[in-house]
Scaffold this motif. Structure first.
Motif, PDB file in Angstrom:
ATOM      1  N   GLY A   1       0.829  -1.190   0.000  1.00  0.00           N
ATOM      2  CA  GLY A   1       0.000   0.000   0.000  1.00  0.00           C
ATOM      3  C   GLY A   1       0.862   1.237   0.000  1.00  0.00           C
ATOM      4  N   VAL A   2       0.271   2.347   0.361  1.00  0.00           N
ATOM      5  CA  VAL A   2       1.002   3.607   0.479  1.00  0.00           C
ATOM      6  C   VAL A   2       1.818   3.543   1.763  1.00  0.00           C
ATOM      7  CG1 VAL A   2       0.812   6.097   0.727  1.00  0.00           C
ATOM      8  CG2 VAL A   2      -0.787   4.853  -0.757  1.00  0.00           C
ATOM      9  N   THR A   3       3.091   3.776   1.657  1.00  0.00           N
ATOM     10  CA  THR A   3       3.934   3.710   2.845  1.00  0.00           C
ATOM     11  C   THR A   3       4.565   5.063   3.114  1.00  0.00           C
ATOM     12  OG1 THR A   3       5.729   2.852   1.455  1.00  0.00           O
ATOM     13  CG2 THR A   3       4.431   1.252   2.682  1.00  0.00           C
ATOM     14  N   GLN A   4       4.645   5.389   4.376  1.00  0.00           N
ATOM     15  CA  GLN A   4       5.186   6.671   4.799  1.00  0.00           C
ATOM     16  C   GLN A   4       6.304   6.448   5.815  1.00  0.00           C
ATOM     17  OE1 GLN A   4       0.847   8.646   5.115  1.00  0.00           O
ATOM     18  NE2 GLN A   4       2.508  10.104   5.402  1.00  0.00           N
TER      19      GLN A   4
ATOM     20  N   ASP B   1       5.823   6.812  -0.252  1.00  0.00           N
ATOM     21  CA  ASP B   1       5.910   5.932  -1.412  1.00  0.00           C
ATOM     22  C   ASP B   1       4.493   5.523  -1.805  1.00  0.00           C
ATOM     23  OD1 ASP B   1       8.658   5.715  -0.088  1.00  0.00           O
ATOM     24  OD2 ASP B   1       8.950   4.612  -1.960  1.00  0.00           O
ATOM     25  N   PRO B   2       4.019   5.984  -2.959  1.00  0.00           N
ATOM     26  CA  PRO B   2       2.653   5.644  -3.359  1.00  0.00           C
ATOM     27  C   PRO B   2       2.581   4.210  -3.873  1.00  0.00           C
ATOM     28  CG  PRO B   2       3.735   6.822  -5.118  1.00  0.00           C
ATOM     29  CD  PRO B   2       4.715   6.771  -3.974  1.00  0.00           C
TER      30      PRO B   2
ATOM     31  N   CYS C   1      -0.335  10.814   3.443  1.00  0.00           N
ATOM     32  CA  CYS C   1      -0.123  10.776   2.006  1.00  0.00           C
ATOM     33  C   CYS C   1      -1.164   9.831   1.415  1.00  0.00           C
ATOM     34  CB  CYS C   1       1.285  10.255   1.721  1.00  0.00           C
ATOM     35  SG  CYS C   1       1.680  10.037  -0.014  1.00  0.00           S
ATOM     36  N   ALA C   2      -1.621  10.140   0.223  1.00  0.00           N
ATOM     37  CA  ALA C   2      -2.574   9.278  -0.470  1.00  0.00           C
ATOM     38  C   ALA C   2      -2.191   9.192  -1.942  1.00  0.00           C
ATOM     39  CB  ALA C   2      -3.997   9.821  -0.333  1.00  0.00           C
TER      40      ALA C   2
ATOM     41  N   PHE D   1      -4.768   5.736   1.384  1.00  0.00           N
ATOM     42  CA  PHE D   1      -3.989   6.550   2.310  1.00  0.00           C
ATOM     43  C   PHE D   1      -2.936   5.716   3.026  1.00  0.00           C
ATOM     44  CE2 PHE D   1      -5.926  10.777   2.722  1.00  0.00           C
ATOM     45  CZ  PHE D   1      -7.070  10.605   1.955  1.00  0.00           C
ATOM     46  N   GLY D   2      -1.834   6.367   3.337  1.00  0.00           N
ATOM     47  CA  GLY D   2      -0.837   5.757   4.191  1.00  0.00           C
ATOM     48  C   GLY D   2      -1.225   5.890   5.655  1.00  0.00           C
ATOM     49  N   GLN D   3      -0.366   5.351   6.533  1.00  0.00           N
ATOM     50  CA  GLN D   3      -0.686   5.346   7.962  1.00  0.00           C
ATOM     51  C   GLN D   3      -0.366   6.680   8.621  1.00  0.00           C
ATOM     52  OE1 GLN D   3       2.125   4.298   6.761  1.00  0.00           O
ATOM     53  NE2 GLN D   3       3.764   4.426   8.255  1.00  0.00           N
TER      54      GLN D   3
END
Lengths: 115, 116
Positions: A3-6, A24-25, A92-93, A106-108
């Motif tokens: 998934g999206v990672t932050q 990272d999208p 981030c999304a 969305f990220g966490q």
């Protein structure tokens, strides 16, 4: 599929320091968004990239915030110098371009604390 | 201009009882409406969305929401609460039909507490 990672998940910095948040999208998602939630307030839009181009940066609070997305892949959001009111959770999304009603993932979030 | 009001900052229900999370919106255009959920240390997850099709929208994990234009409401419901539903829920409006995260306006969030 990832998934999206932050990164990082949490950051504590002193007022006046610089912090860089990374997103990272999902692979193949050309839309990338940054949102922020300040303590006790709503989640608010910061900016939107389509690939490496800034589509809309109307939500950026001031020029201490700089977002980049070199190469159209991951994005960074730098805060320099950080102020106390910058504390909050930065989300981030990402989503696909060209698909009506497509879902944004969305990220966490990164929890930033400025002391 | 658009806005979202989540009428309760916290809702507490017993496990197995119905859940109602209230949301009113304001939009100059035909809106798209969403409910997102955030569990602790997790990202925002889309529960369901309304995009001018059926007014009763079914989502994941047994949640559903009804779009009522006359009342400008989009309340989230679930017939029977489960402990795993404990989380923060966000009502979101968008005037952009293109999807993605364009033009999203979030409510302040409602913490759902499930009592055993």
């Amino acid at each position: 599929e990832a998934g999206v990672t932050q990164f990082p998940s949490h950051s504590v910095i002193e007022k006046g320091q610089t912090v860089t948040l990374r997103c990272d999208p999902i692979s193949g998602h050309d839309n990338l968004y940054w949102y922020r939630r300040v303590m006790g307030k709503e989640i608010k839009f910061l900016l939107h990239f389509v690939k490496e181009s800034k589509q809309d940066e109307s939500g950026m609070p001031n020029n201490r915030f700089l977002a980049e997305r070199t190469g159209g892949t991951y994005s960074t959001l730098k805060v320099q110098p950080a102020e106390l009111e910058d504390s909050g959770v930065y989300f981030c999304a990402s989503s696909q371009v060209g698909k009506p009603n497509t879902e944004a993932f969305f990220g966490q979030g990164t929890r930033l604390t400025v002391v | 201009a658009q806005s979202v009001t989540q009428l309760d900052s916290h809702v507490s229900v017993s496990e197995g009882t119905p859940v109602l999370l209230r949301c009113n919106y304001s939009s100059s255009y035909s809106p798209s409406l969403f409910w997102y959920v955030q569990h602790p240390n997790k990202g925002l997850q889309l529960l369901l969305k309304y995009t001018s099709a059926a007014t009763l929208v079914k989502g994941i994990n047994g949640f559903e929401a009804e779009f009522k234009k006359s009342e400008t409401s989009f309340h989230l419901t679930k017939p029977s609460a489960h402990m795993s539903d404990a989380a923060e829920y966000f009502c979101v409006v968008s005037s952009y039909s293109g999807g993605g995260a364009d033009g999203l306006t979030f409510g302040k969030g409602t913490h759902l507490i499930i009592q055993p």
